[in-house]
Design a protein around this motif. Structure first.
Motif, short mmCIF file in Angstrom:
data_model
loop_
_atom_site.label_atom_id
_atom_site.label_comp_id
_atom_site.label_asym_id
_atom_site.label_seq_id
_atom_site.Cartn_x
_atom_site.Cartn_y
_atom_site.Cartn_z
N LEU A 40 0.82 -1.21 0.00
CA LEU A 40 0.00 0.00 0.00
C LEU A 40 0.86 1.27 0.00
N ASN A 41 2.04 1.16 -0.61
CA ASN A 41 3.01 2.26 -0.67
C ASN A 41 3.41 2.78 0.71
N LYS A 42 3.34 1.93 1.72
CA LYS A 42 3.65 2.33 3.09
C LYS A 42 4.78 1.51 3.71
N SER A 43 4.76 0.22 3.50
CA SER A 43 5.70 -0.65 4.22
C SER A 43 7.09 -0.62 3.59
N GLU A 44 8.02 -1.22 4.30
CA GLU A 44 9.33 -1.46 3.72
C GLU A 44 9.22 -2.65 2.77
N ILE A 45 10.19 -2.79 1.90
CA ILE A 45 10.25 -3.96 1.03
C ILE A 45 10.82 -5.10 1.87
N ILE A 46 10.04 -6.14 2.05
CA ILE A 46 10.38 -7.16 3.04
C ILE A 46 11.26 -8.28 2.51
N ASN A 47 11.48 -8.37 1.20
CA ASN A 47 12.33 -9.47 0.71
C ASN A 47 13.82 -9.23 0.99
N THR A 48 14.15 -8.10 1.59
CA THR A 48 15.53 -7.82 1.98
C THR A 48 15.77 -8.16 3.45
N TRP A 49 14.72 -8.47 4.18
CA TRP A 49 14.83 -8.77 5.61
C TRP A 49 15.27 -10.21 5.80
N ASP A 50 15.86 -10.50 6.96
CA ASP A 50 16.18 -11.88 7.27
C ASP A 50 14.95 -12.53 7.93
N ALA A 51 14.96 -13.84 8.00
CA ALA A 51 13.80 -14.59 8.50
C ALA A 51 13.45 -14.20 9.93
N ALA A 52 14.45 -13.96 10.76
CA ALA A 52 14.18 -13.62 12.16
C ALA A 52 13.42 -12.30 12.27
N LYS A 53 13.80 -11.32 11.46
CA LYS A 53 13.11 -10.03 11.50
C LYS A 53 11.67 -10.16 11.00
N ILE A 54 11.47 -10.92 9.96
CA ILE A 54 10.12 -11.14 9.42
C ILE A 54 9.26 -11.85 10.46
N GLU A 55 9.81 -12.91 11.03
CA GLU A 55 9.07 -13.68 12.03
C GLU A 55 8.70 -12.81 13.23
N GLU A 56 9.64 -12.04 13.72
CA GLU A 56 9.40 -11.16 14.86
C GLU A 56 8.31 -10.13 14.52
N SER A 57 8.37 -9.58 13.32
CA SER A 57 7.38 -8.58 12.91
C SER A 57 5.98 -9.20 12.80
N LEU A 58 5.89 -10.37 12.18
CA LEU A 58 4.59 -11.03 12.03
C LEU A 58 3.99 -11.39 13.38
N LYS A 59 4.82 -11.87 14.30
CA LYS A 59 4.33 -12.21 15.64
C LYS A 59 3.86 -10.95 16.37
N ALA A 60 4.57 -9.85 16.20
CA ALA A 60 4.16 -8.60 16.84
C ALA A 60 2.86 -8.06 16.23
N TYR A 61 2.72 -8.17 14.92
CA TYR A 61 1.45 -7.78 14.31
C TYR A 61 0.31 -8.63 14.85
N LYS A 62 0.54 -9.94 14.93
CA LYS A 62 -0.49 -10.84 15.44
C LYS A 62 -0.88 -10.49 16.87
N ALA A 63 0.10 -10.14 17.68
CA ALA A 63 -0.15 -9.78 19.09
C ALA A 63 -0.76 -8.39 19.24
N GLY A 64 -0.72 -7.61 18.16
CA GLY A 64 -1.26 -6.26 18.21
C GLY A 64 -0.29 -5.24 18.81
N THR A 65 0.98 -5.61 18.88
CA THR A 65 1.98 -4.72 19.47
C THR A 65 2.81 -3.98 18.43
N ARG A 66 2.56 -4.21 17.16
CA ARG A 66 3.29 -3.52 16.09
C ARG A 66 2.29 -2.76 15.24
N ASN A 67 2.62 -1.50 14.94
CA ASN A 67 1.73 -0.68 14.12
C ASN A 67 2.56 0.32 13.32
N VAL A 68 3.36 -0.18 12.41
CA VAL A 68 4.22 0.66 11.59
C VAL A 68 3.39 1.26 10.46
#
Length: 98
Positions: A40-68
């Protein structure tokens, strides 16, 4: 024999649930087939991230603690049905997309 069949069934269900490529299909419309787009022209491009960062971000979104960039509620809904194994599988799959 029934025990073996049940074990195989449970193993195949676990593999299906943790299939990163299949789970990523719902992400394609915003992030792109190779995770190469700014969602949506808002997020970072995620294919440059490592798996740990992606996993951490997805878990935080799921928990409702991430709102970038205000994407928290949308992403929380997207990952609500993912269990930890699926989140890990999606994260690992994204790292293969270049």
């Amino acid at each position: 024999m029934k025990k073996i069949a049940l074990t195989l069934l449970v193993a195949s269900v676990s593999l299906m649930a943790a299939d990163g490529a299949a789970a990523y299909k719902k992400c394609v419309s915003c992030h792109g087939a190779k995770a190469e787009k700014k969602a949506l022209n808002k997020s970072e491009i995620i294919n440059t991230w490592d798996a740990a960062k992606i996993e951490e971000s997805l878990k935080a979104y799921k928990a409702g603690t991430r709102n970038v960039h205000g994407m928290g509620p949308l992403m929380k809904g997207q990952v609500a049905s993912y269990d930890d194994a699926t989140i890990k599988a999606v994260a690992e799959y994204i790292t293969t997309l270049k």
